[in-house]
Design an enzyme around this catalytic site. Structure first.
Site, short mmCIF file in Angstrom:
data_model
loop_
_atom_site.label_atom_id
_atom_site.label_comp_id
_atom_site.label_asym_id
_atom_site.label_seq_id
_atom_site.Cartn_x
_atom_site.Cartn_y
_atom_site.Cartn_z
N THR A 15 0.82 -1.21 0.00
CA THR A 15 0.00 0.00 0.00
C THR A 15 0.86 1.27 0.00
OG1 THR A 15 -0.13 0.12 2.42
CG2 THR A 15 -1.81 -1.19 1.30
N ASP A 16 0.20 2.38 -0.30
CA ASP A 16 0.87 3.67 -0.22
C ASP A 16 0.64 4.26 1.17
OD1 ASP A 16 -1.73 4.72 -0.22
OD2 ASP A 16 -1.65 5.28 -2.34
N GLN A 17 1.02 5.51 1.37
CA GLN A 17 0.89 6.13 2.69
C GLN A 17 -0.56 6.27 3.15
OE1 GLN A 17 3.24 9.77 2.19
NE2 GLN A 17 4.55 9.01 3.85
N MET A 18 -1.49 6.21 2.22
CA MET A 18 -2.91 6.34 2.57
C MET A 18 -3.57 4.99 2.84
SD MET A 18 -3.88 9.34 -0.14
CE MET A 18 -3.09 8.48 -1.50
N VAL A 20 -3.88 2.62 0.65
CA VAL A 20 -4.50 2.14 -0.59
C VAL A 20 -3.49 1.28 -1.33
CG1 VAL A 20 -5.44 2.88 -2.82
CG2 VAL A 20 -6.02 4.16 -0.75
#
Length: 134
Positions: A15-18, A20
């Site tokens: 995932t990314d920092q959010m 997602v």
């Protein structure tokens, strides 16, 4: 055409920092789906490679509809679309735990001789399995 489904839990590293799922993480999900589709048909991808046959992707199209998130349990569905000559095509999709469609994909792979890198007709035992589905 035969369908195979597997479940994958989204890991934090995908995932990314959010939280997602990063778009590049979907390609390995679909690869797992294709390898398991083959295994479910009695074809070991490892044994196929050891016999000198590989299946590289020559085309892929991915349509991201909704995001998957960290810790989601995803269902990856893989279906043989068609087989012709040296090419095999798969339609895939990823659904959420609530059966919401998140991502669709279409892959074209080509059977190749590992030594020469040239396209080849698949071995008879593979052909017997996939040709009955197309």
């Amino acid at each position: 055409m035969k369908l195979n489904e597997i479940q994958i839990r989204v890991r934090y590293s995908e995932t990314d920092q959010m939280g997602v799922v990063y778009h590049g993480s979907y390609v390995p999900y679909f690869e797992i789906g294709r390898v398991e589709w083959l295994r479910n048909q009695g074809i070991s991808y490892k044994a196929l490679e050891e016999s000198g046959v590989a299946l590289p992707i020559v085309s892929m199209h991915i349509n991201y509809k909704k995001p998957a998130r960290y810790d989601d349990l995803l269902t990856v569905s893989t279906r043989l679309r068609q087989y012709k000559g040296v090419k095999i095509e798969f339609d895939c999709e990823i659904r959420s735990e609530s059966d919401e469609l998140l991502t669709t994909a279409h892959f074209i792979l080509v059977f190749v001789d590992v030594k020469t890198g040239r396209p080849i007709v698949p071995p008879a035992e593979v052909l017997a399995i996939i040709d009955t589905d197309s």
